[in-house]
Write a protein that holds these residues in place. Structure first.
Motif, short mmCIF file in Angstrom:
data_model
loop_
_atom_site.label_atom_id
_atom_site.label_comp_id
_atom_site.label_asym_id
_atom_site.label_seq_id
_atom_site.Cartn_x
_atom_site.Cartn_y
_atom_site.Cartn_z
N ALA A 1 0.84 -1.20 0.00
CA ALA A 1 0.00 0.00 0.00
C ALA A 1 0.87 1.26 0.00
N ARG A 2 1.92 1.26 0.81
CA ARG A 2 2.83 2.42 0.84
C ARG A 2 3.51 2.63 -0.52
N ARG A 3 3.95 1.54 -1.12
CA ARG A 3 4.61 1.64 -2.44
C ARG A 3 3.65 2.20 -3.49
N LEU A 4 2.40 1.72 -3.49
CA LEU A 4 1.43 2.19 -4.47
C LEU A 4 1.13 3.68 -4.29
N LEU A 5 0.98 4.12 -3.06
CA LEU A 5 0.69 5.53 -2.81
C LEU A 5 1.88 6.42 -3.16
N ARG A 6 3.09 5.97 -2.80
CA ARG A 6 4.29 6.76 -3.14
C ARG A 6 4.47 6.86 -4.65
N GLU A 7 4.22 5.76 -5.36
CA GLU A 7 4.38 5.75 -6.81
C GLU A 7 3.36 6.68 -7.47
N SER A 8 2.14 6.70 -6.98
CA SER A 8 1.13 7.60 -7.53
C SER A 8 1.57 9.04 -7.37
N ARG B 1 -6.69 3.40 3.46
CA ARG B 1 -7.87 2.83 4.11
C ARG B 1 -7.88 1.32 3.85
N ASN B 2 -8.75 0.60 4.56
CA ASN B 2 -8.81 -0.86 4.43
C ASN B 2 -9.06 -1.30 2.99
N SER B 3 -9.80 -0.50 2.23
CA SER B 3 -10.17 -0.89 0.87
C SER B 3 -8.98 -0.92 -0.09
N ILE B 4 -7.82 -0.44 0.33
CA ILE B 4 -6.65 -0.46 -0.56
C ILE B 4 -6.10 -1.88 -0.71
N ALA B 5 -6.37 -2.75 0.24
CA ALA B 5 -5.88 -4.13 0.19
C ALA B 5 -6.45 -4.82 -1.05
#
Length: 123
Positions: free
Chosen positions: A70-77, A96-100
């Motif tokens: 989740a951290r990698r996806l948010l940082r990449e965005s 949020r939980n829905s990112i899983a």
């Protein structure tokens, strides 16, 4: 017509929020928006300052592997779209939980939707 050199798409350590007091300051004085799989907290910076990012993932998302993803996806965005910001901001993204289980396209879509709703993107 002059050719513009490509923008550097880096996310250096100096562009990250790391200390608890920075997170607390942005949360207390900044604005907040919930959109899809993330919560965005931001605080405007003076002109000329580089944008900064902080990412928060709680254990509610899952184990260490899920939180790291989740951290990698948010940082990449953020990394890909940091030059599209209308003005420099300190941005905290809370997963949020829905990112899983979401793929990058879904996370990026929610990220861009949040920035649009917050009027942080250039036209």
């Amino acid at each position: 017509m002059p050719v513009e050199p490509p923008k550097r798409l880096r996310l250096r350590r100096s562009s990250r929020l790391a200390q608890n007091r920075d997170f607390a300051r942005v949360r207390q004085t900044g604005q907040r928006l919930v959109c899809g799989c993330l919560i965005a907290n931001w605080n405007r910076l003076p002109d000329g300052a580089p944008p900064k990012l902080g990412v928060v993932t709680s254990k509610k998302i899952g184990g260490a592997v899920e939180r790291s993803r989740a951290r990698r996806l948010l940082r990449e965005s953020f990394r890909l779209h940091q030059h599209e910001l209308a003005e420099p901001v300190e941005l905290i993204l809370v997963a949020r939980n829905s990112i899983a289980g979401k793929n990058f396209a879904g996370v990026e879509k929610d990220f861009l939707a949040a920035l649009r709703r917050a009027s942080l993107l250039k036209n």
